[in-house]
Design a protein around this motif. Structure first.
Motif, mmCIF file in Angstrom:
data_model
loop_
_atom_site.group_PDB
_atom_site.id
_atom_site.type_symbol
_atom_site.label_atom_id
_atom_site.label_comp_id
_atom_site.label_asym_id
_atom_site.label_seq_id
_atom_site.Cartn_x
_atom_site.Cartn_y
_atom_site.Cartn_z
ATOM 1 N N ILE A 113 10.857 3.715 -4.752
ATOM 2 C CA ILE A 113 9.874 2.748 -5.272
ATOM 3 C C ILE A 113 8.442 3.149 -4.961
ATOM 4 O O ILE A 113 7.541 2.951 -5.770
ATOM 5 N N LEU A 114 8.199 3.767 -3.800
ATOM 6 C CA LEU A 114 6.822 4.151 -3.474
ATOM 7 C C LEU A 114 6.324 5.225 -4.452
ATOM 8 O O LEU A 114 5.173 5.169 -4.900
ATOM 9 N N THR A 149 -4.650 8.064 3.956
ATOM 10 C CA THR A 149 -4.817 6.723 4.531
ATOM 11 C C THR A 149 -3.440 6.057 4.661
ATOM 12 O O THR A 149 -3.149 5.378 5.647
ATOM 13 N N ALA A 150 -2.606 6.273 3.655
ATOM 14 C CA ALA A 150 -1.236 5.753 3.706
ATOM 15 C C ALA A 150 -0.513 6.297 4.936
ATOM 16 O O ALA A 150 0.188 5.570 5.646
ATOM 17 N N SER A 163 1.010 -0.778 -0.400
ATOM 18 C CA SER A 163 0.826 -0.631 1.055
ATOM 19 C C SER A 163 1.717 -1.599 1.828
ATOM 20 O O SER A 163 2.167 -1.281 2.936
ATOM 21 N N ALA A 164 1.987 -2.770 1.258
ATOM 22 C CA ALA A 164 2.882 -3.729 1.934
ATOM 23 C C ALA A 164 4.296 -3.133 2.036
ATOM 24 O O ALA A 164 4.939 -3.184 3.093
ATOM 25 N N ILE A 165 4.758 -2.525 0.947
ATOM 26 C CA ILE A 165 6.102 -1.917 0.937
ATOM 27 C C ILE A 165 6.148 -0.721 1.897
ATOM 28 O O ILE A 165 7.106 -0.534 2.645
ATOM 29 N N ALA A 192 12.253 -3.704 -4.476
ATOM 30 C CA ALA A 192 12.441 -2.910 -3.247
ATOM 31 C C ALA A 192 13.420 -3.603 -2.293
ATOM 32 O O ALA A 192 13.736 -3.050 -1.230
ATOM 33 N N GLY A 193 13.869 -4.814 -2.653
ATOM 34 C CA GLY A 193 14.797 -5.567 -1.803
ATOM 35 C C GLY A 193 14.121 -6.098 -0.549
ATOM 36 O O GLY A 193 14.759 -6.282 0.496
#
Ligand SMILES: C[S@@+](CC[C@H](N)C(=O)[O-])C[C@H]1O[C@@H](n2cnc3c(N)ncnc32)[C@H](O)[C@@H]1O
Length: 221
Positions: free
Chosen positions: A28-29, A48-49, A74-76, A107-108
């Protein structure tokens, strides 16, 4: 992989080298990186990630507050590196918030990431969770970072980490020579923001020339 930005603050050969050593995401990313690139959605830059992943993995936060969800990338990312974390993420664009919710569901991770459709500028002043968050990631309204410091510090636990992205804003924060006229207010406020967090004695801050400029602060008391 996201394309290198021409007006980046770091010499291209440095960024290219750093990015060449970052392992490509899958699943997913990778999909969201592709989507962001095709639809011009701003998401954290690859280096940055990686910094965000490192800080999240080191801190092992139970509760994270994110300001600026966009499509949920970024949350995932934070959730995948720290599956124990509960993440609340704020987004004031309704379409973006619902896209982020869909992505989080795909992403579950709906049990772990709550996407809230709200203007963070107001919302954080109402959150009644003093000292609740172990980590706050601010990646939204740059002109308002300076006005969010007090609330973020109130919401952050002692030893909690606050990370803010885009603080050097294509180098404009560092020198008037680069400032575009219509960005002057944002630039002035980002300078105020960096000065304010650097001068506070209840936190310690490092300003990093990673990506578009990142501050990493720790709450001391
Ligand atoms: C740079 S993007 C966030 C990218 C995301 N953190 C990521 O890396 O995947 C900034 C987002 O902040 C949102 N935003 C801007 N001002 C905001 C505000 N006052 N409250 C909540 N969200 C805001 C924008 O709509 C945009 O989607």
């Amino acid at each position: 992989m996201i394309e290198y930005e021409k007006d980046a603050i770091v010499q291209p050969y440095v960024t290219e080298y750093i990015r060449s050593e970052i392992r490509e995401n899958i699943g997913i990313l990778a999909e969201l990186e592709q989507y962001a690139s095709e639809h011009e959605v701003p998401i954290v830059q690859p280096e940055t990630a990686k910094l965000l992943e490192v800080l999240t993995a080191a801190k092992q936060p139970h509760n994270i507050l994110e300001i600026g969800t966009a499509i949920g990338y970024s949350a995932i990312l934070m959730s995948e590196i720290c599956p124990e974390a509960r993440i609340t993420t704020l987004e004031f664009d309704g379409d973006m918030a619902s896209l982020a919710r869909d992505n989080v569901a795909r992403a579950g991770l709906s049990e772990k990431i709550e996407v809230i459709f709200a203007d963070a500028r107001d919302y954080i002043s109402y959150i009644d969770r003093d000292g609740y968050y172990d980590m706050i990631f601010i990646d939204g309204p740059k002109a308002h970072y300076v006005y969010m410091i007090d609330d973020c510090m109130r919401l952050l636990k002692k030893s909690g980490v606050m990370i803010c992205d885009n603080v050097l804003y294509k180098g404009m924060t560092c020198t008037d020579e680069l400032v575009i006229r219509r960005k002057i207010t944002i630039v002035k406020r980002l300078r105020k923001f960096i000065k304010a967090i650097s001068e506070r004695d209840d936190m310690v801050t490092s300003v990093l020339s990673v990506g578009d400029g990142v501050t990493v602060s720790v709450k001391l008391k």
